[in-house]
Design a protein around this motif. Structure first.
Motif, PDB file in Angstrom:
ATOM      1  N   LEU A  24       1.124  17.654   7.469  1.00  0.00           N
ATOM      2  CA  LEU A  24       2.376  17.301   6.795  1.00  0.00           C
ATOM      3  C   LEU A  24       3.125  18.548   6.334  1.00  0.00           C
ATOM      4  CD1 LEU A  24       0.957  14.414   4.558  1.00  0.00           C
ATOM      5  CD2 LEU A  24       2.067  14.198   6.793  1.00  0.00           C
ATOM      6  N   CYS A  43      -7.290  13.868   2.840  1.00  0.00           N
ATOM      7  CA  CYS A  43      -7.407  12.756   1.883  1.00  0.00           C
ATOM      8  C   CYS A  43      -7.193  11.420   2.588  1.00  0.00           C
ATOM      9  CB  CYS A  43      -6.410  12.924   0.744  1.00  0.00           C
ATOM     10  SG  CYS A  43      -4.709  13.109   1.336  1.00  0.00           S
ATOM     11  N   LEU A  44      -6.535  11.458   3.755  1.00  0.00           N
ATOM     12  CA  LEU A  44      -6.288  10.227   4.510  1.00  0.00           C
ATOM     13  C   LEU A  44      -7.453   9.885   5.443  1.00  0.00           C
ATOM     14  CD1 LEU A  44      -2.547  10.902   5.437  1.00  0.00           C
ATOM     15  CD2 LEU A  44      -3.413   9.564   3.520  1.00  0.00           C
ATOM     16  N   TYR A 273       2.107  14.564  -4.481  1.00  0.00           N
ATOM     17  CA  TYR A 273       2.553  13.184  -4.753  1.00  0.00           C
ATOM     18  C   TYR A 273       4.051  13.056  -4.504  1.00  0.00           C
ATOM     19  CZ  TYR A 273       4.887  10.084  -8.117  1.00  0.00           C
ATOM     20  OH  TYR A 273       5.752   9.206  -8.711  1.00  0.00           O
ATOM     21  N   LEU A 276       4.960  14.947  -0.540  1.00  0.00           N
ATOM     22  CA  LEU A 276       4.227  14.564   0.676  1.00  0.00           C
ATOM     23  C   LEU A 276       3.776  13.106   0.638  1.00  0.00           C
ATOM     24  CD1 LEU A 276       1.941  17.723   1.136  1.00  0.00           C
ATOM     25  CD2 LEU A 276       4.137  17.232   2.256  1.00  0.00           C
ATOM     26  N   LYS A 277       3.835  12.496  -0.541  1.00  0.00           N
ATOM     27  CA  LYS A 277       3.432  11.087  -0.709  1.00  0.00           C
ATOM     28  C   LYS A 277       1.950  10.879  -0.430  1.00  0.00           C
ATOM     29  CE  LYS A 277       7.827  10.725  -1.210  1.00  0.00           C
ATOM     30  NZ  LYS A 277       8.331  10.915  -2.595  1.00  0.00           N
ATOM     31  N   ILE A 278       1.147  11.882  -0.783  1.00  0.00           N
ATOM     32  CA  ILE A 278      -0.302  11.731  -0.661  1.00  0.00           C
ATOM     33  C   ILE A 278      -0.958  11.910  -2.026  1.00  0.00           C
ATOM     34  CG2 ILE A 278      -0.488  12.399   1.761  1.00  0.00           C
ATOM     35  CD1 ILE A 278      -1.296  15.218   0.851  1.00  0.00           C
ATOM     36  N   VAL A 279      -2.156  11.344  -2.163  1.00  0.00           N
ATOM     37  CA  VAL A 279      -2.927  11.387  -3.396  1.00  0.00           C
ATOM     38  C   VAL A 279      -4.067  12.388  -3.214  1.00  0.00           C
ATOM     39  CG1 VAL A 279      -4.395  10.039  -4.956  1.00  0.00           C
ATOM     40  CG2 VAL A 279      -2.364   8.980  -3.899  1.00  0.00           C
ATOM     41  N   GLY A 310      -9.042  12.859  -1.825  1.00  0.00           N
ATOM     42  CA  GLY A 310      -8.159  12.148  -2.748  1.00  0.00           C
ATOM     43  C   GLY A 310      -8.883  11.225  -3.707  1.00  0.00           C
ATOM     44  N   LEU A 321       0.688  13.657 -13.052  1.00  0.00           N
ATOM     45  CA  LEU A 321       2.059  13.115 -13.004  1.00  0.00           C
ATOM     46  C   LEU A 321       2.840  13.510 -14.247  1.00  0.00           C
ATOM     47  CD1 LEU A 321       1.634   9.520 -11.523  1.00  0.00           C
ATOM     48  CD2 LEU A 321       2.150  11.663 -10.360  1.00  0.00           C
TER      49      LEU A 321
ATOM     50  N   LEU B  44       4.833   8.646   4.883  1.00  0.00           N
ATOM     51  CA  LEU B  44       4.506  10.014   5.290  1.00  0.00           C
ATOM     52  C   LEU B  44       5.532  10.587   6.268  1.00  0.00           C
ATOM     53  CD1 LEU B  44       0.658   9.525   5.828  1.00  0.00           C
ATOM     54  CD2 LEU B  44       1.808  10.384   3.788  1.00  0.00           C
ATOM     55  N   TYR B 273      -2.654   3.518  -3.479  1.00  0.00           N
ATOM     56  CA  TYR B 273      -3.035   4.787  -4.125  1.00  0.00           C
ATOM     57  C   TYR B 273      -4.559   4.934  -4.122  1.00  0.00           C
ATOM     58  CZ  TYR B 273      -4.845   6.965  -8.411  1.00  0.00           C
ATOM     59  OH  TYR B 273      -5.612   7.653  -9.314  1.00  0.00           O
ATOM     60  N   LEU B 276      -6.026   4.028   0.013  1.00  0.00           N
ATOM     61  CA  LEU B 276      -5.473   4.706   1.192  1.00  0.00           C
ATOM     62  C   LEU B 276      -5.003   6.119   0.876  1.00  0.00           C
ATOM     63  CD1 LEU B 276      -3.309   1.794   2.707  1.00  0.00           C
ATOM     64  CD2 LEU B 276      -5.641   2.478   3.352  1.00  0.00           C
ATOM     65  N   LYS B 277      -4.887   6.443  -0.419  1.00  0.00           N
ATOM     66  CA  LYS B 277      -4.440   7.783  -0.860  1.00  0.00           C
ATOM     67  C   LYS B 277      -3.007   8.071  -0.434  1.00  0.00           C
ATOM     68  CE  LYS B 277      -8.704   7.959  -2.060  1.00  0.00           C
ATOM     69  NZ  LYS B 277      -9.006   7.458  -3.420  1.00  0.00           N
ATOM     70  N   ILE B 278      -2.180   7.015  -0.434  1.00  0.00           N
ATOM     71  CA  ILE B 278      -0.755   7.213  -0.154  1.00  0.00           C
ATOM     72  C   ILE B 278       0.079   6.724  -1.330  1.00  0.00           C
ATOM     73  CG2 ILE B 278      -0.938   7.131   2.366  1.00  0.00           C
ATOM     74  CD1 ILE B 278      -0.018   4.209   2.263  1.00  0.00           C
ATOM     75  N   VAL B 279       1.296   7.266  -1.427  1.00  0.00           N
ATOM     76  CA  VAL B 279       2.231   6.938  -2.500  1.00  0.00           C
ATOM     77  C   VAL B 279       3.313   6.027  -1.936  1.00  0.00           C
ATOM     78  CG1 VAL B 279       3.924   7.900  -4.106  1.00  0.00           C
ATOM     79  CG2 VAL B 279       1.789   9.158  -3.620  1.00  0.00           C
ATOM     80  N   GLY B 310       8.050   5.993   0.200  1.00  0.00           N
ATOM     81  CA  GLY B 310       7.306   6.438  -0.984  1.00  0.00           C
ATOM     82  C   GLY B 310       8.173   7.124  -2.031  1.00  0.00           C
ATOM     83  N   ASN B 311       9.493   6.910  -1.990  1.00  0.00           N
ATOM     84  CA  ASN B 311      10.377   7.603  -2.924  1.00  0.00           C
ATOM     85  C   ASN B 311      10.517   6.819  -4.226  1.00  0.00           C
ATOM     86  OD1 ASN B 311      10.934   9.892  -1.280  1.00  0.00           O
ATOM     87  ND2 ASN B 311      12.176   8.565   0.013  1.00  0.00           N
ATOM     88  N   VAL B 312       9.491   6.931  -5.051  1.00  0.00           N
ATOM     89  CA  VAL B 312       9.389   6.126  -6.267  1.00  0.00           C
ATOM     90  C   VAL B 312       9.610   7.020  -7.478  1.00  0.00           C
ATOM     91  CG1 VAL B 312       6.871   6.503  -6.275  1.00  0.00           C
ATOM     92  CG2 VAL B 312       7.816   4.554  -7.517  1.00  0.00           C
ATOM     93  N   PHE B 317       5.739   4.486 -10.862  1.00  0.00           N
ATOM     94  CA  PHE B 317       4.413   4.725 -10.277  1.00  0.00           C
ATOM     95  C   PHE B 317       3.334   4.682 -11.359  1.00  0.00           C
ATOM     96  CE2 PHE B 317       0.982   6.956  -8.065  1.00  0.00           C
ATOM     97  CZ  PHE B 317       1.026   6.313  -6.844  1.00  0.00           C
TER      98      PHE B 317
END
Lengths: 333, 333
Positions: A24, A43-44, A273, A276-279, A310, A321, B44, B273, B276-279, B310-312, B317
């Motif tokens: 990413l 993390c994915l 976060y 990249l929208k990842i945790v 993640g 956050l 992503l 979150y 899946l570790k995604i936002v 994922g634009n929160v 969030f």
């Protein structure tokens, strides 16, 4: 001993089951880093960290009678989930030794995978190696070490094969590859893979401040230990000292280590976060933190950071956050 | 009119620039959903949502003189970022009309991409279409509609091409494909792609409660409008009514709509979150929410949910994270 050939054979067993994680990037992170920054989002990966690869590589290499007897791993959580997942898939019993202070999420996830979990007291000085080896012997289980195991290193090395392929597709052949480093299994595996597949890339291990045993050992050309084993939020990579198998590999192939603070790791989590929208968990964010906030230590135009996991407690993620506005002010003005 | 051929030609222009987003899964989410659940993680994608694809497809289709004059888009944020990013890459000026109540993150990101942002009052009843068309005409800009544009629909359809390929690699040919639905551009594009590439898959549009214009219109076989335009946290998909181009496509190809609550969307964000570790943003989580919590409405063994963005805002969030323990209790006991 792990060789490139062992990584290739691990890749044949692992690749049908592991996810090819994306590389990413974001214009905002490039701006903060001051160079083109690519993030390998492990993390994915299944189980939420790269450890799935090493666990699968090691368990899938066992003979049927060893599988039947079962496996044992000691782990702060991610290796445990990797081994437990692979063991379950191969029908092997799994016993996991975990520190009492590991995040509940990791303990619960490991139990949910059908593994038997035995807790030990990391802060009180109990050695997980000793606990693990005793139980493995008593129960006749195959011990799968988290990093000092040739098959585990080979499995982690498949991350390096993917990085070489994905970067090449983007036209990037020269880069420092920043890797979150505990015992050095992932760093060593990636270094071996890149040596053959992307010789102009070099691994740089990244550790949390106070636990920079690898950086110090590489500098001093001998294995040195950390003076403590707790006291950082980067629980996934707090290991006592570099591995016996990993250290010679990294001495030969890696650049110097980079050290980041817990606050750097939290800011990297917050920016991952946001952009990249990842945790990420703290220990999985130190390489990204180095790329973002320690650019002076990096020597290539492009940098690749491996975001290794993640599996974070929500309390710590919330803290990251909360820091986001400060992090954005700190690094974008 | 968008055809499969138009999607293929859009894919040729878009695929070098868009990311192939992964199809994620987790044993825990399978358990909650009661079937195998795959999540197409478009959060992503560049700019944090699938809208990058449609924006790029539309801008890249313009002739040089139109690019030079510039483009205009009205958008709650994600389409704006997609169009602004593409316009910047092609050196075209971009004007974006956004509602005053859009998240700051989206407004700031759009400005950071070099676009001129003009805010309008969604709650006060101003029509973004009217505002946008007036300014486009006055300044001689090409208006790029968020969904009622053949090239935009074609660009979004590239998500469908990827779903067909990725599911096929996993051996999955039959599935309902749940899509977060505002005006229906993504749903229509995916439906057209699947019609040719995966005829045993069917799109099911998913909307937030109180804004189920598409579900109602499909049921009544005619376009009906929502009675309000604000009042859900799913800001990205609060559109007045199905599109003139999208509705006929979905009438022909889509199954019935599914409606979820804002709380369902927040729980889906929390579980994405955790597992899946995604936002995800609320509007990008409604399809996953339908897969997780409205399984009775789904007819196939496997289900694919498109996680669109994922634009929160961090405030929302954080709210989702706070609900996580309740969500896990609610759906795993």
């Amino acid at each position: 001993m792990t060789s490139f050939a062992l990584i290739q054979s691990a890749a044949e067993r692992v690749s049908q089951h592991a996810r090819v994680t994306p590389l990413l990037c974001s214009p905002m992170l490039d701006m903060i880093a001051g160079r083109h920054l690519l993030v390998k989002a492990e993390c994915l990966q299944h189980t939420g960290s790269f450890k799935f690869r090493g666990g699968w590589a090691a368990v899938s290499a066992l003979k049927p009678d060893a599988l039947k007897r079962g496996v044992l791993a000691y782990s702060s959580g991610n290796h445990a989930q990797g081994v437990a997942t692979a063991a379950k898939a191969f029908g092997a019993p799994a016993v996991i030794i975990m520190p009492k202070d590991a995040p509940d999420l990791k303990i619960n996830n490991t139990r949910a995978l059908g593994a038997e979990v035995i807790l030990y007291d990391r802060a009180g000085g109990e050695s997980r190696e000793a606990v693990g080896e005793t139980i493995a012997q008593k129960r006749d289980l195959t011990l799968i070490r988290p990093y000092d195991d040739p098959q585990v290193i080979a499995g982690q090395g498949t991350v390096g094969l993917e990085i070489a392929d994905q970067a090449s597709e983007l036209g990037i052949r020269e880069a420092e590859v920043l890797v979150c480093c505990g015992g050095g299994g992932l760093s060593a595996g990636i270094a071996l893979a890149l040596e053959k597949r992307a010789p102009q890339m070099r691994v740089r291990p990244v550790e949390p401040k106070g636990f920079e045993d690898m950086a110090r050992s590489l500098k001093q050309h001998e294995v040195t230990s950390n003076s403590k084993l707790t006291g950082s939020i980067c629980d996934a990579i707090l290991t006592p000292r570099p591995g016996q198998l990993t250290f010679p590999i990294l001495t030969r192939l890696a650049g110097s280590g980079i050290v980041v603070s817990d606050e750097d790791a939290l800011c990297a989590m917050a920016l991952a976060y946001q952009h990249l929208k990842i945790v990420l968990e703290p220990g999985g964010a130190v390489a990204l933190a180095a790329a973002l906030f320690h650019g002076a230590a990096i020597q290539t135009d492009a940098v690749i950071a491996v975001a290794t996991g993640g599996n974070v407690s929500t309390e710590i993620f919330q803290k990251a956050l909360t820091l986001l506005p400060d992090c954005e002010r700190r690094y974008t003005q």
